[in-house]
Design a protein around this motif. Structure first.
Motif, PDB file in Angstrom:
ATOM      1  N   ASP A   1       3.621  -7.397  14.834  1.00 33.00           N
ATOM      2  CA  ASP A   1       2.512  -6.653  15.447  1.00 33.00           C
ATOM      3  C   ASP A   1       2.604  -5.162  15.136  1.00 33.00           C
ATOM      4  OD1 ASP A   1       0.168  -6.295  16.874  1.00 33.00           O
ATOM      5  OD2 ASP A   1       1.206  -6.028  18.793  1.00 33.00           O
ATOM      6  N   LEU A   2       2.780  -4.843  13.863  1.00 36.31           N
ATOM      7  CA  LEU A   2       2.876  -3.456  13.421  1.00 36.31           C
ATOM      8  C   LEU A   2       1.773  -3.151  12.413  1.00 36.31           C
ATOM      9  CD1 LEU A   2       6.743  -3.227  12.795  1.00 36.31           C
ATOM     10  CD2 LEU A   2       5.481  -2.550  14.860  1.00 36.31           C
ATOM     11  N   GLU A   3       1.404  -1.888  12.337  1.00 35.68           N
ATOM     12  CA  GLU A   3       0.433  -1.459  11.330  1.00 35.68           C
ATOM     13  C   GLU A   3       1.078  -1.519   9.948  1.00 35.68           C
ATOM     14  OE1 GLU A   3      -2.011   2.561   9.883  1.00 35.68           O
ATOM     15  OE2 GLU A   3      -0.841   2.586  11.748  1.00 35.68           O
ATOM     16  N   LEU A   4       0.289  -1.885   8.943  1.00 38.38           N
ATOM     17  CA  LEU A   4       0.764  -1.917   7.562  1.00 38.38           C
ATOM     18  C   LEU A   4       0.126  -0.778   6.781  1.00 38.38           C
ATOM     19  CD1 LEU A   4       2.218  -3.311   5.148  1.00 38.38           C
ATOM     20  CD2 LEU A   4       0.109  -4.617   4.795  1.00 38.38           C
ATOM     21  N   ILE A   5       0.952   0.012   6.111  1.00 42.79           N
ATOM     22  CA  ILE A   5       0.474   1.062   5.214  1.00 42.79           C
ATOM     23  C   ILE A   5       0.892   0.668   3.808  1.00 42.79           C
ATOM     24  CG2 ILE A   5       0.672   3.495   4.552  1.00 42.79           C
ATOM     25  CD1 ILE A   5       1.092   4.160   7.479  1.00 42.79           C
ATOM     26  N   GLU A   6      -0.079   0.474   2.914  1.00 47.30           N
ATOM     27  CA  GLU A   6       0.188   0.002   1.557  1.00 47.30           C
ATOM     28  C   GLU A   6       0.054   1.133   0.543  1.00 47.30           C
ATOM     29  OE1 GLU A   6      -1.449  -3.721   0.230  1.00 47.30           O
ATOM     30  OE2 GLU A   6      -2.075  -4.268   2.253  1.00 47.30           O
ATOM     31  N   TRP A   7       1.067   1.267  -0.290  1.00 43.93           N
ATOM     32  CA  TRP A   7       1.035   2.222  -1.403  1.00 43.93           C
ATOM     33  C   TRP A   7       1.184   1.406  -2.688  1.00 43.93           C
ATOM     34  CZ3 TRP A   7       5.248   6.481  -2.576  1.00 43.93           C
ATOM     35  CH2 TRP A   7       4.788   7.305  -3.624  1.00 43.93           C
ATOM     36  N   SER A   8       0.069   1.197  -3.383  1.00 45.28           N
ATOM     37  CA  SER A   8       0.089   0.423  -4.626  1.00 45.28           C
ATOM     38  C   SER A   8       0.393   1.366  -5.793  1.00 45.28           C
ATOM     39  CB  SER A   8      -1.267  -0.270  -4.835  1.00 45.28           C
ATOM     40  OG  SER A   8      -1.508  -1.193  -3.802  1.00 45.28           O
ATOM     41  N   VAL A   9       1.509   1.128  -6.440  1.00 40.68           N
ATOM     42  CA  VAL A   9       1.975   2.013  -7.507  1.00 40.68           C
ATOM     43  C   VAL A   9       1.361   1.604  -8.841  1.00 40.68           C
ATOM     44  CG1 VAL A   9       4.022   2.849  -8.735  1.00 40.68           C
ATOM     45  CG2 VAL A   9       4.119   2.429  -6.255  1.00 40.68           C
ATOM     46  N   LYS A  10       0.941   2.608  -9.624  1.00 42.48           N
ATOM     47  CA  LYS A  10       0.402   2.383 -10.966  1.00 42.48           C
ATOM     48  C   LYS A  10       1.243   3.153 -11.971  1.00 42.48           C
ATOM     49  CE  LYS A  10      -4.228   1.712  -9.176  1.00 42.48           C
ATOM     50  NZ  LYS A  10      -5.288   2.400  -8.523  1.00 42.48           N
ATOM     51  N   SER A  11       0.934   2.961 -13.253  1.00 44.40           N
ATOM     52  CA  SER A  11       1.719   3.626 -14.297  1.00 44.40           C
ATOM     53  C   SER A  11       1.594   5.142 -14.224  1.00 44.40           C
ATOM     54  CB  SER A  11       1.271   3.132 -15.679  1.00 44.40           C
ATOM     55  OG  SER A  11      -0.106   3.407 -15.886  1.00 44.40           O
ATOM     56  N   THR A  12       0.488   5.633 -13.654  1.00 52.24           N
ATOM     57  CA  THR A  12       0.263   7.082 -13.576  1.00 52.24           C
ATOM     58  C   THR A  12       0.681   7.676 -12.238  1.00 52.24           C
ATOM     59  OG1 THR A  12      -2.010   6.646 -12.847  1.00 52.24           O
ATOM     60  CG2 THR A  12      -1.654   6.993 -15.206  1.00 52.24           C
ATOM     61  N   THR A  13       1.161   6.851 -11.315  1.00 51.40           N
ATOM     62  CA  THR A  13       1.504   7.335  -9.974  1.00 51.40           C
ATOM     63  C   THR A  13       2.754   8.210 -10.013  1.00 51.40           C
ATOM     64  OG1 THR A  13       0.584   5.323  -8.987  1.00 51.40           O
ATOM     65  CG2 THR A  13       2.028   6.655  -7.605  1.00 51.40           C
TER      66      THR A  13
END
Length: 279
Positions: A51-63
């Motif tokens: 029951d926690l909030e999810l924060i998503e950081w999707s990494v790309k080649s330019t990140t």
């Protein structure tokens, strides 16, 4: 705070131990495994189960790692100064918070997913060492030190496209998600398609594992591709007897859901040709 899987996610004992160990140690959990084995979904299910909030950081080649902390828009500030905009007097108006900052300032503990970290430049993991270890970072433009109010549960996924630095690995708890055996995959399928005919499921899984074991296959079909394929079989009400490979190509019905490049299709066609020749 214990993760024990969810009704929608079949987690084996080793995976649950790894998740809970990482939470107790307060270290990032680095998850590796074949594409399509549920690495990204794991973070979502951990958040749901606890029951926690999810924060998503999707990494790309330019990140860049800095983007996860914050970005300072100097260009906009210069433009506003030329236009006489009063916003220019407050530097905070030009700072955009990154995913780590959002996770650090949350009012309660969150799950932070850093997805496919191996897509970025090799220096990317090194640039996050101190921030993930100390759970704080400095904002040079304002002189602030941003620290985590509540230490987030950090899940990091990798498809092994690049080797990660030893110093980064040392700070993580590691788990490799093995490809599921037939019994586990059957349970996963039944979660997604409750009530599926046992005869269809058995025939589909037998054909699926036969394909994965073909020598020389460039890309083995994954769990997610198996689910897509079985979804089509259920929708088309395919007879389990029809799942036997076509003698002309050795390919099962709707094989486009499983084989994703022409080399693998040609491989099966060559095998069929050799089988007919030798037969």
């Amino acid at each position: 705070m214990q993760f024990q899987g969810t009704a929608d996610y079949i987690a084996d004992k080793d995976l649950m131990i790894a998740v809970n160990a990482a939470i107790r140690l307060e270290r990032p959990l680095l998850v590796k495994g074949e594409p399509g084995t549920g690495k990204t979904e794991l973070a979502r299910q951990i958040a749901a189960a606890l029951d926690l909030e999810l924060i998503e950081w999707s990494v790309k080649s330019t990140t860049k790692a800095q983007q996860g902390l914050y970005e300072y828009d100097a260009v906009s500030r210069l433009r506003d100064s030329q236009l006489g905009d009063e916003r220019v007097n407050e530097v905070r108006n030009y700072i955009r918070k990154g995913k780590l900052w959002q996770a650090f300032e949350a009012d309660r503990r969150v799950v932070l997913l850093i997805d496919e970290i191996d897509k970025a430049d090799i220096e990317f993991p090194n640039d996050l060492l101190q921030e993930l270890d100390r759970m704080e970072f400095h904002v040079y433009e304002t002189g602030e030190m941003i620290g985590a109010r509540h230490r987030p549960i950090v899940i990091i996924t990798s498809n092994n496209e690049k080797e990660l630095p030893d110093a980064f690995l040392r700070r993580c708890f590691f788990h490799y998600i093995r490809f599921p055996d037939a019994d586990t995959l059957a349970r996963i399928v039944e979660v997604h398609y409750p009530g599926i005919r046992k005869t269809l499921l058995s025939a589909a899984l037998a054909a699926f594992y036969d394909i994965r074991q073909v020598p020389g296959l460039k890309k083995k079909p994954s769990t997610s591709e198996a689910l897509d394929w079985i979804r089509l079989l259920v929708a088309d009400e395919v007879d389990p007897a029809d799942l036997r490979a076509d003698a002309k190509t050795m390919l099962p019905k709707l094989h486009g859901a499983l084989l994703k490049n022409e080399q693998d299709v040609h491989l099966f066609e060559r095998l069929a040709f050799m089988a007919r020749r030798d037969g």
